[in-house]
Write an enzyme that holds these catalytic residues in place. Structure first.
Site, PDB file in Angstrom:
ATOM      1  N   HIS A  60       0.827  -1.210   0.000  1.00 56.20           N
ATOM      2  CA  HIS A  60       0.000   0.000   0.000  1.00 56.20           C
ATOM      3  C   HIS A  60       0.861   1.259   0.000  1.00 56.20           C
ATOM      4  O   HIS A  60       1.909   1.328   0.645  1.00 56.20           O
ATOM      5  CB  HIS A  60      -1.025  -0.020   1.139  1.00 56.20           C
ATOM      6  CG  HIS A  60      -0.494   0.208   2.526  1.00 56.20           C
ATOM      7  ND1 HIS A  60      -0.304   1.469   3.057  1.00 56.20           N
ATOM      8  CD2 HIS A  60      -0.172  -0.653   3.515  1.00 56.20           C
ATOM      9  CE1 HIS A  60       0.115   1.365   4.300  1.00 56.20           C
ATOM     10  NE2 HIS A  60       0.216   0.080   4.605  1.00 56.20           N
ATOM     11  N   ASP A 173       5.583   2.538   7.265  1.00 55.03           N
ATOM     12  CA  ASP A 173       4.322   1.831   7.033  1.00 55.03           C
ATOM     13  C   ASP A 173       3.547   2.641   5.986  1.00 55.03           C
ATOM     14  O   ASP A 173       2.845   3.582   6.347  1.00 55.03           O
ATOM     15  CB  ASP A 173       3.545   1.721   8.347  1.00 55.03           C
ATOM     16  CG  ASP A 173       2.193   1.059   8.203  1.00 55.03           C
ATOM     17  OD1 ASP A 173       1.922   0.462   7.134  1.00 55.03           O
ATOM     18  OD2 ASP A 173       1.388   1.153   9.147  1.00 55.03           O
ATOM     19  N   GLU A 205      -5.250   1.763   2.112  1.00 58.73           N
ATOM     20  CA  GLU A 205      -5.164   0.630   3.027  1.00 58.73           C
ATOM     21  C   GLU A 205      -5.448   1.056   4.457  1.00 58.73           C
ATOM     22  O   GLU A 205      -6.103   0.341   5.221  1.00 58.73           O
ATOM     23  CB  GLU A 205      -3.766  -0.005   2.937  1.00 58.73           C
ATOM     24  CG  GLU A 205      -3.597  -1.318   3.702  1.00 58.73           C
ATOM     25  CD  GLU A 205      -3.082  -1.152   5.127  1.00 58.73           C
ATOM     26  OE1 GLU A 205      -2.948  -2.165   5.831  1.00 58.73           O
ATOM     27  OE2 GLU A 205      -2.816   0.007   5.550  1.00 58.73           O
ATOM     28  N   GLU A 206      -4.920   2.217   4.835  1.00 57.82           N
ATOM     29  CA  GLU A 206      -5.015   2.667   6.218  1.00 57.82           C
ATOM     30  C   GLU A 206      -6.436   3.026   6.644  1.00 57.82           C
ATOM     31  O   GLU A 206      -6.698   3.228   7.831  1.00 57.82           O
ATOM     32  CB  GLU A 206      -4.091   3.878   6.446  1.00 57.82           C
ATOM     33  CG  GLU A 206      -2.608   3.597   6.255  1.00 57.82           C
ATOM     34  CD  GLU A 206      -2.008   2.741   7.360  1.00 57.82           C
ATOM     35  OE1 GLU A 206      -2.759   2.311   8.256  1.00 57.82           O
ATOM     36  OE2 GLU A 206      -0.795   2.494   7.321  1.00 57.82           O
ATOM     37  N   ASP A 228       4.220  -5.507   4.004  1.00 61.07           N
ATOM     38  CA  ASP A 228       3.837  -4.430   4.912  1.00 61.07           C
ATOM     39  C   ASP A 228       4.843  -4.350   6.060  1.00 61.07           C
ATOM     40  O   ASP A 228       5.948  -4.895   5.966  1.00 61.07           O
ATOM     41  CB  ASP A 228       2.410  -4.670   5.432  1.00 61.07           C
ATOM     42  CG  ASP A 228       1.646  -3.377   5.692  1.00 61.07           C
ATOM     43  OD1 ASP A 228       2.208  -2.480   6.358  1.00 61.07           O
ATOM     44  OD2 ASP A 228       0.486  -3.261   5.254  1.00 61.07           O
ATOM     45  N   HIS A 319       2.905   3.945  13.072  1.00 57.16           N
ATOM     46  CA  HIS A 319       1.868   4.978  13.144  1.00 57.16           C
ATOM     47  C   HIS A 319       2.313   6.154  14.016  1.00 57.16           C
ATOM     48  O   HIS A 319       1.535   6.711  14.789  1.00 57.16           O
ATOM     49  CB  HIS A 319       0.526   4.405  13.617  1.00 57.16           C
ATOM     50  CG  HIS A 319      -0.193   3.640  12.551  1.00 57.16           C
ATOM     51  ND1 HIS A 319      -1.551   3.469  12.541  1.00 57.16           N
ATOM     52  CD2 HIS A 319       0.255   3.011  11.449  1.00 57.16           C
ATOM     53  CE1 HIS A 319      -1.911   2.764  11.478  1.00 57.16           C
ATOM     54  NE2 HIS A 319      -0.812   2.473  10.799  1.00 57.16           N
TER      55      HIS A 319
END
Length: 348
Positions: A60, A173, A205-206, A228, A319
């Site tokens: 992603h 990420d 994706e998130e 990922d 994140h």
């Protein structure tokens, strides 16, 4: 690969605004592609043709970010979070507001502790109580800068080297996954490929694995791997029962994520990846997770089901704007993927 991950990480592309990242992937993958297209959802699909089974590699492109909700009379921006933020990591960060007139720097602020009541100072500041200061005089001044409702916002961070092969930056990420699929395609360009390869830079994706779902439906591959990042347990505040993974110890093969609510990996995919790693002496780690999930969850539930697995990079502080990974793990993952793709006919 260090230069590649730096290029990808320093670029900006929150969910729904992945164009900058797509452009980098297009540039890097064009020399190795037989076909390249962008589907209706915005996913980048790169095709390398060959005989044998079709393989989808999904990485992603989007990162978590923010978006302007409204501009107050004094020119401060109120925002919503796009993707899964831990609010405390946002406070006092520098950001880039991506206006129609170009990028504008800003900072995330809130009421200072000096004027808070004693009980309020004991509580974490929520994102709802924060705002972005771009230096505007008032609302009209902010609007003249090109800021409007819906303007995307990303973190103002660049990759920095740490000791012992580790680096820190934003959006590893999943710019790590993007770097891995690029390196894999480079390696495969020198080999006799006996499969059709679909490298997909997925969108959104998130915020719900959206691009993976639509692209997998359109491509209908024989087998798929999502690339990922995942959470290691090699730093303070986390113990082995939460994660046995370590940075620098090889790519991570997922058996189960989200306690099975996400992906329960195909046994044949697990056999394929593990035996490939063992035969080629490529280090890897196994993971059973109870937390988040990846594009693989959406892919393996597409049509009548697609055998799917996940290969991840153990990444600290996911994140946040200061994620940390070991560059060696990027190479471990790309080497494992390359060897697996070359022997896929033995398994599918």
């Amino acid at each position: 690969m260090e230069e590649l991950i730096e290029k990808l990480s320093n670029a900006h592309g929150i969910s729904g605004s992945e164009g900058n990242i797509k452009a980098i992937l297009e540039e890097e993958l064009k020399p190795y592609a037989d076909e390249m297209m962008t589907d209706k959802m915005g996913n980048l699909v790169v095709v390398k043709k060959g005989e044998g089974p079709s393989i989808m590699l999904a990485a992603h492109m989007d990162e978590i970010g923010l978006m302007v909700k409204y501009i107050d009379d004094k020119g401060f921006l109120r925002f919503v979070t796009i993707g899964g933020w831990f609010d405390q990591t946002l406070h006092s960060q520098r950001v880039i507001v991506h206006t129609k007139n170009g990028p504008i720097p800003g900072v995330i602020g809130s009421k200072p502790p000096h004027v808070m009541k004693a009980e309020d100072r004991k509580k974490p500041v929520k994102a709802d109580d924060m705002f972005i200061d771009v230096g505007a005089k008032d609302k009209k001044d902010a609007e003249k800068m090109g800021i409007e409702v819906g303007t995307p916002i990303s973190m103002d961070r660049e990759v920095k080297k740490l000791a012992n092969g580790k680096i820190t930056g934003k959006a590893f990420d999943n710019r790590a996954g993007c770097a891995i699929v690029i390196e894999t395609m480079k390696q495969l360009s020198k080999a006799d490929l006996k499969a059709t390869l679909y490298v997909v830079g997925t969108v959104q994706e998130e915020v719900g694995l959206k691009g993976a779902r639509t692209s997998a439906f359109g491509l209908e591959p024989d087998v798929a791997i999502a690339i990922d990042t995942t959470i290691p347990g090699d730093h303070p505040g986390i113990d082995k029962k939460a994660s046995v993974l370590e940075t620098g110890k090889g790519g991570v093969i997922t058996v189960v994520d989200a306690s099975g609510r996400g992906l329960i990996a195909s046994p044949q995919v697990l056999k394929w990846l593990r035996e490939t790693g063992d035969k080629n002496e490529i280090p890897y780690q196994m993971d059973v997770g109870d937390g988040g999930t990846t594009d693989a969850t959406a892919i393996h539930l597409t049509r009548d089901g697609i055998p799917t697995g996940v290969l991840s990079v153990a990444t600290r502080y996911i994140h946040s704007p200061v994620e940390v990974l070991d560059v060696a793990d990027l190479k471990h993952c790309s080497d494992l993927l390359t060897k697996a793709i070359l022997n896929v006919n033995d398994y599918f």
